[in-house]
Design an enzyme around this catalytic site. Sequence first.
Site, PDB file in Angstrom:
ATOM      1  N   SER A 119       0.842  -1.190   0.000  1.00 52.44           N
ATOM      2  CA  SER A 119       0.000   0.000   0.000  1.00 52.44           C
ATOM      3  C   SER A 119       0.878   1.240   0.000  1.00 52.44           C
ATOM      4  O   SER A 119       2.094   1.168   0.164  1.00 52.44           O
ATOM      5  CB  SER A 119      -0.906   0.012   1.242  1.00 52.44           C
ATOM      6  OG  SER A 119      -0.128   0.196   2.417  1.00 52.44           O
ATOM      7  N   LYS A 120       0.248   2.382  -0.155  1.00 52.57           N
ATOM      8  CA  LYS A 120       0.997   3.636  -0.150  1.00 52.57           C
ATOM      9  C   LYS A 120       1.708   3.834   1.179  1.00 52.57           C
ATOM     10  O   LYS A 120       2.825   4.333   1.235  1.00 52.57           O
ATOM     11  CB  LYS A 120       0.042   4.807  -0.425  1.00 52.57           C
ATOM     12  CG  LYS A 120       0.743   6.115  -0.725  1.00 52.57           C
ATOM     13  CD  LYS A 120      -0.237   7.164  -1.217  1.00 52.57           C
ATOM     14  CE  LYS A 120       0.472   8.452  -1.613  1.00 52.57           C
ATOM     15  NZ  LYS A 120      -0.461   9.473  -2.116  1.00 52.57           N
ATOM     16  N   ARG A 121       1.080   3.407   2.251  1.00 54.24           N
ATOM     17  CA  ARG A 121       1.687   3.530   3.575  1.00 54.24           C
ATOM     18  C   ARG A 121       2.952   2.687   3.692  1.00 54.24           C
ATOM     19  O   ARG A 121       3.903   3.043   4.383  1.00 54.24           O
ATOM     20  CB  ARG A 121       0.682   3.101   4.642  1.00 54.24           C
ATOM     21  CG  ARG A 121       1.189   3.255   6.081  1.00 54.24           C
ATOM     22  CD  ARG A 121       0.147   2.777   7.061  1.00 54.24           C
ATOM     23  NE  ARG A 121      -0.148   1.367   6.873  1.00 54.24           N
ATOM     24  CZ  ARG A 121      -1.080   0.705   7.559  1.00 54.24           C
ATOM     25  NH1 ARG A 121      -1.823   1.334   8.445  1.00 54.24           N
ATOM     26  NH2 ARG A 121      -1.289  -0.581   7.332  1.00 54.24           N
ATOM     27  N   ASP A 122       2.973   1.547   2.988  1.00 60.63           N
ATOM     28  CA  ASP A 122       4.120   0.644   3.054  1.00 60.63           C
ATOM     29  C   ASP A 122       5.287   1.101   2.189  1.00 60.63           C
ATOM     30  O   ASP A 122       6.412   0.663   2.378  1.00 60.63           O
ATOM     31  CB  ASP A 122       3.717  -0.764   2.586  1.00 60.63           C
ATOM     32  CG  ASP A 122       2.614  -1.373   3.437  1.00 60.63           C
ATOM     33  OD1 ASP A 122       2.730  -1.298   4.671  1.00 60.63           O
ATOM     34  OD2 ASP A 122       1.648  -1.899   2.871  1.00 60.63           O
ATOM     35  N   GLY A 123       5.014   1.932   1.211  1.00 58.13           N
ATOM     36  CA  GLY A 123       6.088   2.359   0.318  1.00 58.13           C
ATOM     37  C   GLY A 123       5.693   2.407  -1.144  1.00 58.13           C
ATOM     38  O   GLY A 123       6.498   2.778  -1.996  1.00 58.13           O
TER      39      GLY A 123
END
Length: 464
Positions: A239-243
């Site tokens: 996800s965007k949060r993960d990178g």
Amino acid sequence: MVVTRFAPSPTGYLHIGGLRTALFSYLWARKNGGKFLLRIEDTDKARNSQEAAEAIVKAFHWLGLEHDGEIIYQSQRDDIYAIYIKQLLDEGKAYKCYMSKDELTELRETQMANKERTKYDGKYRDFTGTPPENAEYVIRIKAPLSGEILVRDGVKGDISFQAEDILDDFVIARGDGSPTYNFVVAIDDHLMGVTEVIRGDDHLSNTPKQIVVYEALGFEVPKFFHVPMIHNHEGKKLSKRDGATDVMAYKEMGYTPEALLNFLVRLGWSHGDQEIFSMDEMMEYFNPKNINRSASIYNTEKLDWLNSHYIKNTPNNKLAEMLEPYGLLLTSHDKKEILLDALKERAKTLKEMALLVNEIIIAPASYDEKAVEKSFKGDAVDVLNAFAAKVSTSSELHLPSDYHHLMQEVVDEMGIGFGKIGQPLRVALLGKMSGPGLDSVMAIIGKNETISRIKSAIKAHSQT
């Protein structure tokens, strides 16, 4: 000659998974003295963004992944696609389908009610009658009705798809005449001379359809390498949060191109136990046949470790230039060498390094309360005054060792431990208890600034 391509859709930013695919394609082409091409798949005019297309090119430039030849934009090739649509119609390998949207919806609902796979039923496949008056139509290709379609994949091995299970006569041109994705991909790969297609395995389901197009047009089918996805540490889609964010955001966060590419090449590929790879080594060792079959796990700690490695090993002149986008003009700083050497071991990113530089060259506007309480007690002020006096009367203060010598003199003369001077002096100079060596800090800011910061800290303490 090996010819690879990277073919993103400009409907958003270039994300980390796409960049890895581009890197693998780039390395394989360069290793074999071939060509690495860039194609922008912008046939979806409603969703395309010129800004996104430019961002992809900008990211490539930052990373040094130079493509060969001109960029191909699919939106500019409708005349080419029309030629091949006409060819398939003329050869009886494609046909006009007049089924309306309502008819298609009704067909699908019936199939679902009967628990059948939803697909076009071939109503107009061999139609020879008079078409409905003023009816719109799409162009469908005549796909195999039975047998197998074999995908020879360099990562996953041979994969057999049963035609009746996965195919129907899929649309190759919409009602407005615009061609569809699977059709134009096959044409462009052929016309561009692409010999190997390296892409994410989310495209694997498209491959049988593209093979149908290749074979209908008499084109040679390229070699395929479908790369497993990148997952987060929980084994889920990144996800965007993960990178999974814009590649250029990594530049803003302070990652170097070398670290990012080194990190990505190890996501799903390895060469023994080696972790650090130069670009030359990547090109020497990389082979898509050695890509792992299982998904790779995104690890921020590994990226930070690699980035810190490249920062440590970057010459100071180049490092000063790399810090300029973060507001630092250090190329002509007289203490540049001492400053950067003092911080190389401490920074994981260029952005973090820029903050550390500012913490040294900009006097603290406030002081950490807990640090002051811990260090400014007993004879701390007397120790600082004694040290400031020595600094004031010393004429030869240039290197960190010069300041360290003065600190040692104060320790010896006052009969105290080094911590008795080190802790309050660190707070005075930096406003907190953490930071690089004090002797380096003082050598960087100089004699007058050292004295000024000591006096300011003592004054601030006296007012509390």
